[in-house]
Scaffold this motif. Structure first.
Motif, PDB file in Angstrom:
ATOM      1  N   GLY A 125      14.419   7.897  10.234  1.00 20.77           N
ATOM      2  CA  GLY A 125      15.560   8.737   9.937  1.00 20.77           C
ATOM      3  C   GLY A 125      15.189  10.148   9.483  1.00 20.77           C
ATOM      4  O   GLY A 125      14.024  10.460   9.201  1.00 20.77           O
ATOM      5  N   GLU A 126      16.209  10.974   9.384  1.00 21.71           N
ATOM      6  CA  GLU A 126      16.023  12.383   9.017  1.00 21.71           C
ATOM      7  C   GLU A 126      15.568  12.542   7.573  1.00 21.71           C
ATOM      8  O   GLU A 126      14.770  13.432   7.250  1.00 21.71           O
ATOM      9  N   ARG A 127      16.066  11.677   6.688  1.00 24.96           N
ATOM     10  CA  ARG A 127      15.719  11.809   5.270  1.00 24.96           C
ATOM     11  C   ARG A 127      14.219  11.616   5.051  1.00 24.96           C
ATOM     12  O   ARG A 127      13.589  12.388   4.323  1.00 24.96           O
ATOM     13  N   TYR A 128      13.651  10.605   5.679  1.00 21.82           N
ATOM     14  CA  TYR A 128      12.213  10.389   5.517  1.00 21.82           C
ATOM     15  C   TYR A 128      11.417  11.501   6.196  1.00 21.82           C
ATOM     16  O   TYR A 128      10.380  11.928   5.675  1.00 21.82           O
ATOM     17  N   ALA A 129      11.889  11.975   7.343  1.00 24.69           N
ATOM     18  CA  ALA A 129      11.176  13.053   8.035  1.00 24.69           C
ATOM     19  C   ALA A 129      11.072  14.295   7.149  1.00 24.69           C
ATOM     20  O   ALA A 129      10.017  14.946   7.082  1.00 24.69           O
ATOM     21  N   THR A 163      12.512  12.866  -6.588  1.00 26.09           N
ATOM     22  CA  THR A 163      13.743  12.107  -6.355  1.00 26.09           C
ATOM     23  C   THR A 163      13.669  11.362  -5.034  1.00 26.09           C
ATOM     24  O   THR A 163      14.041  10.177  -4.936  1.00 26.09           O
ATOM     25  N   GLU A 164      13.177  12.026  -4.005  1.00 28.58           N
ATOM     26  CA  GLU A 164      13.071  11.386  -2.695  1.00 28.58           C
ATOM     27  C   GLU A 164      11.965  10.324  -2.667  1.00 28.58           C
ATOM     28  O   GLU A 164      12.095   9.308  -1.992  1.00 28.58           O
ATOM     29  N   LEU A 165      10.901  10.547  -3.408  1.00 26.36           N
ATOM     30  CA  LEU A 165       9.856   9.527  -3.510  1.00 26.36           C
ATOM     31  C   LEU A 165      10.383   8.277  -4.206  1.00 26.36           C
ATOM     32  O   LEU A 165      10.013   7.150  -3.858  1.00 26.36           O
ATOM     33  N   ARG A 166      11.240   8.493  -5.174  1.00 27.21           N
ATOM     34  CA  ARG A 166      11.857   7.345  -5.855  1.00 27.21           C
ATOM     35  C   ARG A 166      12.721   6.553  -4.887  1.00 27.21           C
ATOM     36  O   ARG A 166      12.728   5.315  -4.905  1.00 27.21           O
ATOM     37  N   TRP A 167      13.460   7.257  -4.041  1.00 24.70           N
ATOM     38  CA  TRP A 167      14.278   6.587  -3.020  1.00 24.70           C
ATOM     39  C   TRP A 167      13.393   5.751  -2.092  1.00 24.70           C
ATOM     40  O   TRP A 167      13.689   4.582  -1.821  1.00 24.70           O
ATOM     41  N   LEU A 168      12.287   6.331  -1.627  1.00 19.97           N
ATOM     42  CA  LEU A 168      11.391   5.620  -0.723  1.00 19.97           C
ATOM     43  C   LEU A 168      10.761   4.416  -1.411  1.00 19.97           C
ATOM     44  O   LEU A 168      10.681   3.324  -0.822  1.00 19.97           O
ATOM     45  N   ALA A 169      10.331   4.590  -2.641  1.00 18.69           N
ATOM     46  CA  ALA A 169       9.724   3.478  -3.380  1.00 18.69           C
ATOM     47  C   ALA A 169      10.726   2.337  -3.564  1.00 18.69           C
ATOM     48  O   ALA A 169      10.361   1.160  -3.515  1.00 18.69           O
ATOM     49  N   GLY A 170      11.996   2.703  -3.762  1.00 21.46           N
ATOM     50  CA  GLY A 170      13.025   1.677  -3.908  1.00 21.46           C
ATOM     51  C   GLY A 170      13.200   0.865  -2.647  1.00 21.46           C
ATOM     52  O   GLY A 170      13.332  -0.373  -2.690  1.00 21.46           O
ATOM     53  N   LEU A 171      13.212   1.536  -1.510  1.00 20.10           N
ATOM     54  CA  LEU A 171      13.311   0.829  -0.227  1.00 20.10           C
ATOM     55  C   LEU A 171      12.146  -0.129  -0.031  1.00 20.10           C
ATOM     56  O   LEU A 171      12.321  -1.302   0.328  1.00 20.10           O
ATOM     57  N   LEU A 172      10.960   0.378  -0.246  1.00 25.42           N
ATOM     58  CA  LEU A 172       9.759  -0.434  -0.083  1.00 25.42           C
ATOM     59  C   LEU A 172       9.718  -1.561  -1.103  1.00 25.42           C
ATOM     60  O   LEU A 172       9.209  -2.655  -0.822  1.00 25.42           O
ATOM     61  N   GLN A 213       0.820  -1.209   0.000  1.00 16.97           N
ATOM     62  CA  GLN A 213       0.000   0.000   0.000  1.00 16.97           C
ATOM     63  C   GLN A 213       0.855   1.262   0.000  1.00 16.97           C
ATOM     64  O   GLN A 213       0.588   2.217  -0.732  1.00 16.97           O
ATOM     65  N   MET A 214       1.897   1.265   0.812  1.00 18.77           N
ATOM     66  CA  MET A 214       2.743   2.454   0.895  1.00 18.77           C
ATOM     67  C   MET A 214       3.573   2.622  -0.378  1.00 18.77           C
ATOM     68  O   MET A 214       3.784   3.749  -0.854  1.00 18.77           O
ATOM     69  N   ARG A 215       4.018   1.513  -0.935  1.00 19.42           N
ATOM     70  CA  ARG A 215       4.789   1.586  -2.177  1.00 19.42           C
ATOM     71  C   ARG A 215       3.924   2.133  -3.315  1.00 19.42           C
ATOM     72  O   ARG A 215       4.367   2.996  -4.083  1.00 19.42           O
ATOM     73  N   VAL A 216       2.702   1.634  -3.431  1.00 20.68           N
ATOM     74  CA  VAL A 216       1.802   2.119  -4.479  1.00 20.68           C
ATOM     75  C   VAL A 216       1.514   3.607  -4.282  1.00 20.68           C
ATOM     76  O   VAL A 216       1.534   4.393  -5.240  1.00 20.68           O
ATOM     77  N   ALA A 217       1.248   4.010  -3.036  1.00 20.22           N
ATOM     78  CA  ALA A 217       0.969   5.417  -2.758  1.00 20.22           C
ATOM     79  C   ALA A 217       2.160   6.295  -3.129  1.00 20.22           C
ATOM     80  O   ALA A 217       2.005   7.388  -3.685  1.00 20.22           O
ATOM     81  N   THR A 218       3.360   5.809  -2.835  1.00 17.73           N
ATOM     82  CA  THR A 218       4.577   6.558  -3.146  1.00 17.73           C
ATOM     83  C   THR A 218       4.766   6.686  -4.647  1.00 17.73           C
ATOM     84  O   THR A 218       5.040   7.776  -5.169  1.00 17.73           O
ATOM     85  N   ARG A 219       4.609   5.575  -5.343  1.00 13.64           N
ATOM     86  CA  ARG A 219       4.770   5.590  -6.801  1.00 13.64           C
ATOM     87  C   ARG A 219       3.681   6.427  -7.469  1.00 13.64           C
ATOM     88  O   ARG A 219       3.936   7.134  -8.444  1.00 13.64           O
ATOM     89  N   ARG A 220       2.490   6.312  -6.959  1.00  9.13           N
ATOM     90  CA  ARG A 220       1.376   7.056  -7.534  1.00  9.13           C
ATOM     91  C   ARG A 220       1.601   8.558  -7.397  1.00  9.13           C
ATOM     92  O   ARG A 220       1.413   9.317  -8.350  1.00  9.13           O
ATOM     93  N   LEU A 221       2.011   8.987  -6.217  1.00 13.78           N
ATOM     94  CA  LEU A 221       2.264  10.404  -5.981  1.00 13.78           C
ATOM     95  C   LEU A 221       3.383  10.901  -6.889  1.00 13.78           C
ATOM     96  O   LEU A 221       3.285  11.973  -7.500  1.00 13.78           O
ATOM     97  N   ARG A 222       4.431  10.137  -7.006  1.00 13.47           N
ATOM     98  CA  ARG A 222       5.549  10.524  -7.869  1.00 13.47           C
ATOM     99  C   ARG A 222       5.106  10.625  -9.328  1.00 13.47           C
ATOM    100  O   ARG A 222       5.499  11.549 -10.049  1.00 13.47           O
ATOM    101  N   SER A 223       4.274   9.699  -9.757  1.00 16.81           N
ATOM    102  CA  SER A 223       3.811   9.690 -11.145  1.00 16.81           C
ATOM    103  C   SER A 223       2.902  10.875 -11.448  1.00 16.81           C
ATOM    104  O   SER A 223       3.032  11.523 -12.493  1.00 16.81           O
ATOM    105  N   VAL A 224       1.980  11.163 -10.538  1.00 16.23           N
ATOM    106  CA  VAL A 224       1.063  12.286 -10.755  1.00 16.23           C
ATOM    107  C   VAL A 224       1.828  13.605 -10.765  1.00 16.23           C
ATOM    108  O   VAL A 224       1.538  14.504 -11.575  1.00 16.23           O
ATOM    109  N   LEU A 225       2.822  13.738  -9.905  1.00 21.80           N
ATOM    110  CA  LEU A 225       3.661  14.938  -9.921  1.00 21.80           C
ATOM    111  C   LEU A 225       4.389  15.076 -11.262  1.00 21.80           C
ATOM    112  O   LEU A 225       4.563  16.188 -11.771  1.00 21.80           O
TER     113      LEU A 225
END
Length: 289
Positions: free
Chosen positions: A127-131, A66-75, A37-49
């Protein structure tokens, strides 16, 4: 006039922001399907942007993407292991003779990979990056970096232009795939899947503005994304099983059980791909005229 584009785009993004924030505590609690769910939400937000980037100041949006891509990669590392574990469990249930030979080693290895990846996700969420990313994402709704002139444009025109661009992009990928070498086809189909997903998300974001045409495009793009996703899952599962079979072969053991699972994944990939040609026929028609 359908209203200004800026508020309409921000409203659409707000729904995606809510999806991402709602998924976070579920991921922390390791609830079933929460990483997905979080990965889809992250990818979706990045795509719409990406699709509606012209409404915003580019530098700020690119930094968030760029940061959403990093988060999606982790997930994605955790999610891919989760998918393989569930897929292998279902596959072994279909072949009890294979399960007796292999036990559930394939499943156990992927479950362990998921656990490790989920632990990494939790560490990064603290971590600070996600915050910082989280604050930026919230800011898309509370203080969006809109370009004033473009944000005042007619929403109907802006949404139509964005969806049409993604539609053209998908068609270009579909047309190009017909001429690729067989060795390159898997990646070409993956590019088509990503383009279909981008069209789906931009069209879904536009449904309140464009009504029927956008909803229909989103539905059709989702079907293309789905069958090519099934194809990709089978191909990646096949690669994992093949790699494990090579290790077993190197130890002089019998690989027949692995070979049977490989044959099953080859057939799954073929079955998924057989649905693809008819699903892209809609690209021959103009949905946004």
């Amino acid at each position: 006039m359908s209203g200004a584009a800026g508020p309409a785009v921000v409203a659409a993004l707000g729904e995606d922001v809510d999806r991402l924030l709602a998924a976070e505590p579920k991921v922390r609690a390791d609830e079933p399907d929460s990483v997905h769910q979080m990965r889809v939400a992250t990818r979706r937000l990045r795509s719409v942007l990406r699709s509606y980037r012209k409404v915003f100041h580019r530098d700020e949006i690119d930094a968030i993407r760029t940061e959403l891509r990093w988060l999606a990669g982790l997930l994605g590392i955790a999610r891919d292991a989760e998918v393989r574990a569930d897929r292998f469990a279902a596959l072994l249930d279909e072949y009890p003779d294979v399960q007796r030979h292999l036990g559930r080693r394939l499943v156990s290895a992927e479950r362990a990979a998921y656990t490790d990846a989920h632990r990494t996700v939790l560490r990064e969420l603290d971590g600070e990056r996600y915050a910082l990313l989280r604050a930026r994402v919230v800011g898309l709704r509370t203080d969006p970096p809109l370009r004033r002139k473009r944000a005042r444009r007619d929403a109907d025109r802006v949404f139509t232009a964005a969806v049409r661009a993604d539609l053209r992009r998908l068609k270009a990928h579909v047309d190009a795939e017909r001429d690729v070498e067989e060795t390159d086809r898997v990646e070409a189909l993956h590019d088509i899947r990503k383009a279909a997903k981008r069209l789906r998300y931009s069209a879904e974001a536009a449904t309140d503005i464009l009504d029927g045409p956008a909803e229909d495009l989103a539905r059709r793009a989702k079907k293309v994304q789905g069958v090519l996703g099934d194809h990709r899952d089978a191909i990646e599962a096949l690669a994992t099983i093949t790699a494990r079979a090579e290790i077993v072969r190197g130890h002089g053991a019998d690989t027949a059980p692995y070979d049977l699972l490989c044959a099953a994944e080859v057939e799954a990939a073929r079955t998924a791909l057989a649905q693809y040609p008819s699903l892209v026929e809609f690209l021959n028609y103009d949905y946004l005229s």
